[in-house]
Design a protein around this motif. Sequence first.
Motif, PDB file in Angstrom:
ATOM      1  N   ILE A  32       0.940  -1.191  -0.166  1.00 52.65           N
ATOM      2  CA  ILE A  32       0.125   0.013   0.168  1.00 52.65           C
ATOM      3  C   ILE A  32       0.939   1.273  -0.042  1.00 52.65           C
ATOM      4  N   THR A  33       0.648   2.043  -0.796  1.00 51.90           N
ATOM      5  CA  THR A  33       1.564   3.379  -1.180  1.00 51.90           C
ATOM      6  C   THR A  33       0.665   4.464  -1.687  1.00 51.90           C
ATOM      7  N   ASP A  34       1.327   5.629  -1.611  1.00 52.75           N
ATOM      8  CA  ASP A  34       0.742   6.752  -2.261  1.00 52.75           C
ATOM      9  C   ASP A  34       1.079   6.745  -3.807  1.00 52.75           C
ATOM     10  N   ALA A  35       0.192   7.155  -4.582  1.00 49.70           N
ATOM     11  CA  ALA A  35       0.479   7.238  -6.074  1.00 49.70           C
ATOM     12  C   ALA A  35       1.293   8.410  -6.502  1.00 49.70           C
ATOM     13  N   ARG A  36       1.583   9.184  -5.553  1.00 51.62           N
ATOM     14  CA  ARG A  36       2.468  10.521  -5.988  1.00 51.62           C
ATOM     15  C   ARG A  36       3.862  10.238  -5.425  1.00 51.62           C
ATOM     16  N   SER A  37       4.171   9.001  -4.763  1.00 52.63           N
ATOM     17  CA  SER A  37       5.465   8.499  -4.096  1.00 52.63           C
ATOM     18  C   SER A  37       6.402   8.469  -5.356  1.00 52.63           C
ATOM     19  N   ARG A  38       7.665   8.608  -4.923  1.00 55.36           N
ATOM     20  CA  ARG A  38       9.024   8.355  -5.838  1.00 55.36           C
ATOM     21  C   ARG A  38       8.880   7.028  -6.695  1.00 55.36           C
ATOM     22  N   LYS A  39       8.819   5.998  -5.817  1.00 50.50           N
ATOM     23  CA  LYS A  39       8.618   4.667  -6.370  1.00 50.50           C
ATOM     24  C   LYS A  39       7.714   4.585  -7.488  1.00 50.50           C
ATOM     25  N   MET A  40       6.615   5.162  -7.173  1.00 45.03           N
ATOM     26  CA  MET A  40       5.404   4.874  -8.100  1.00 45.03           C
ATOM     27  C   MET A  40       5.622   6.076  -9.263  1.00 45.03           C
ATOM     28  N   GLN A  41       6.171   7.127  -9.315  1.00 46.43           N
ATOM     29  CA  GLN A  41       6.554   7.846 -10.581  1.00 46.43           C
ATOM     30  C   GLN A  41       7.810   6.989 -11.184  1.00 46.43           C
ATOM     31  N   GLN A  42       8.723   6.402 -10.392  1.00 45.21           N
ATOM     32  CA  GLN A  42       9.838   5.589 -11.311  1.00 45.21           C
ATOM     33  C   GLN A  42       9.086   4.411 -12.010  1.00 45.21           C
ATOM     34  N   LEU A  43       8.059   3.567 -11.325  1.00 45.43           N
ATOM     35  CA  LEU A  43       7.549   2.336 -12.016  1.00 45.43           C
ATOM     36  C   LEU A  43       6.765   2.953 -13.038  1.00 45.43           C
ATOM     37  N   GLN A  44       6.162   4.353 -12.938  1.00 40.90           N
ATOM     38  CA  GLN A  44       5.340   4.469 -14.138  1.00 40.90           C
ATOM     39  C   GLN A  44       6.131   4.810 -15.348  1.00 40.90           C
ATOM     40  N   LYS A  45       7.521   5.216 -15.378  1.00 45.85           N
ATOM     41  CA  LYS A  45       8.296   5.439 -16.325  1.00 45.85           C
ATOM     42  C   LYS A  45       8.968   3.971 -16.840  1.00 45.85           C
ATOM     43  N   ASN A  46       9.289   3.295 -15.839  1.00 46.42           N
ATOM     44  CA  ASN A  46      10.053   1.956 -15.909  1.00 46.42           C
ATOM     45  C   ASN A  46       9.716   0.902 -15.111  1.00 46.42           C
ATOM     46  N   PRO A  47       8.638   0.069 -15.387  1.00 43.28           N
ATOM     47  CA  PRO A  47       7.954  -1.107 -14.499  1.00 43.28           C
ATOM     48  C   PRO A  47       9.040  -1.833 -13.875  1.00 43.28           C
ATOM     49  N   ALA A  48      10.284  -1.872 -14.190  1.00 48.86           N
ATOM     50  CA  ALA A  48      11.052  -3.031 -13.697  1.00 48.86           C
ATOM     51  C   ALA A  48      11.500  -2.934 -12.307  1.00 48.86           C
ATOM     52  N   ALA A  49      11.218  -3.856 -11.508  1.00 45.35           N
ATOM     53  CA  ALA A  49      11.678  -3.877  -9.996  1.00 45.35           C
ATOM     54  C   ALA A  49      12.158  -5.165  -9.657  1.00 45.35           C
ATOM     55  N   ALA A  50      12.990  -4.691  -8.446  1.00 42.61           N
ATOM     56  CA  ALA A  50      13.596  -6.081  -7.660  1.00 42.61           C
ATOM     57  C   ALA A  50      13.216  -5.804  -6.315  1.00 42.61           C
ATOM     58  N   VAL A  51      13.027  -7.224  -5.716  1.00 43.61           N
ATOM     59  CA  VAL A  51      12.778  -7.103  -4.335  1.00 43.61           C
ATOM     60  C   VAL A  51      14.054  -8.047  -3.588  1.00 43.61           C
ATOM     61  N   CYS A  52      13.962  -7.804  -2.260  1.00 44.21           N
ATOM     62  CA  CYS A  52      15.056  -8.692  -1.475  1.00 44.21           C
ATOM     63  C   CYS A  52      14.377  -8.835  -0.019  1.00 44.21           C
ATOM     64  N   GLY A  53      14.536 -10.032   0.546  1.00 44.42           N
ATOM     65  CA  GLY A  53      14.327 -10.080   2.193  1.00 44.42           C
ATOM     66  C   GLY A  53      14.286 -11.567   2.486  1.00 44.42           C
ATOM     67  N   ASP A  54      14.790 -11.678   3.842  1.00 41.42           N
ATOM     68  CA  ASP A  54      14.428 -13.085   4.217  1.00 41.42           C
ATOM     69  C   ASP A  54      15.299 -14.133   3.270  1.00 41.42           C
ATOM     70  N   TRP A  55      16.243 -13.926   2.723  1.00 44.69           N
ATOM     71  CA  TRP A  55      17.134 -14.978   2.252  1.00 44.69           C
ATOM     72  C   TRP A  55      16.314 -15.358   0.637  1.00 44.69           C
ATOM     73  N   PHE A  56      15.475 -14.197   0.181  1.00 48.78           N
ATOM     74  CA  PHE A  56      15.194 -14.208  -1.134  1.00 48.78           C
ATOM     75  C   PHE A  56      15.299 -12.928  -1.978  1.00 48.78           C
ATOM     76  N   THR A  57      15.654 -13.038  -3.272  1.00 50.71           N
ATOM     77  CA  THR A  57      15.873 -12.003  -4.061  1.00 50.71           C
ATOM     78  C   THR A  57      15.002 -12.221  -5.352  1.00 50.71           C
ATOM     79  N   GLY A  58      14.473 -11.411  -5.866  1.00 50.04           N
ATOM     80  CA  GLY A  58      13.679 -11.625  -7.026  1.00 50.04           C
ATOM     81  C   GLY A  58      13.468 -10.254  -8.024  1.00 50.04           C
ATOM     82  N   GLN A  59      13.149 -10.507  -9.002  1.00 50.25           N
ATOM     83  CA  GLN A  59      12.727  -9.428 -10.175  1.00 50.25           C
ATOM     84  C   GLN A  59      11.486  -9.784 -10.711  1.00 50.25           C
ATOM     85  N   GLY A  60      11.018  -8.395 -11.209  1.00 50.70           N
ATOM     86  CA  GLY A  60       9.631  -8.467 -11.543  1.00 50.70           C
ATOM     87  C   GLY A  60       9.205  -7.156 -12.220  1.00 50.70           C
ATOM     88  N   THR A  61       7.989  -7.131 -12.348  1.00 45.98           N
ATOM     89  CA  THR A  61       7.280  -5.668 -12.759  1.00 45.98           C
ATOM     90  C   THR A  61       6.313  -5.122 -11.655  1.00 45.98           C
TER      91      THR A  61
END
Length: 143
Positions: A48-77
């Motif tokens: 849950i986030t704010d549509a005006r946040s920097r992450k949302m602005q960045q994802l609107q331009k480039n939907p590529a994302a990566a996540v990491c936590g608790d011995w997991f790392t992944g890529q997605g959109t």
Amino acid sequence: MNNLQKPLSIMDERFGKDSLIALATAEDGIPSVRTVNSLWLNGSFYIITDARSRKMQQLQKNPAAAVCGDWFTGQGTGENLGWIGKPENAALAARLREAFASWYRNGHVNESDPNTVILRIRLTEGTLASHGDWYHIEFPPAP
């Protein structure tokens, strides 16, 4: 058991509740990373986030994302599912409220604000470690 059942079961156990993960995005080749509360459901992390946040602005331009936590790392959109109060988000919003109950109602979320949105990070691949075993996961395409 198919090759995905065990690692997906581990993902459900680890992340099928309020989980802190690192979320990385990029803009003009410059990476940004931040810690977010997330819920893992059916091959995606939900935030849950704010549509005006920097992450949302960045994802609107480039939907590529990566996540990491608790011995997991992944890529997605990253995908903006829109206002949390939209009727089509009702079932997911209920799951998120339940998962995030410890902080959800203490001023962090304003459901009446149309800028309060659900962000889905739909994974394409990832690597998971558990008890000395490593799993490279190719997530199935979304239906």
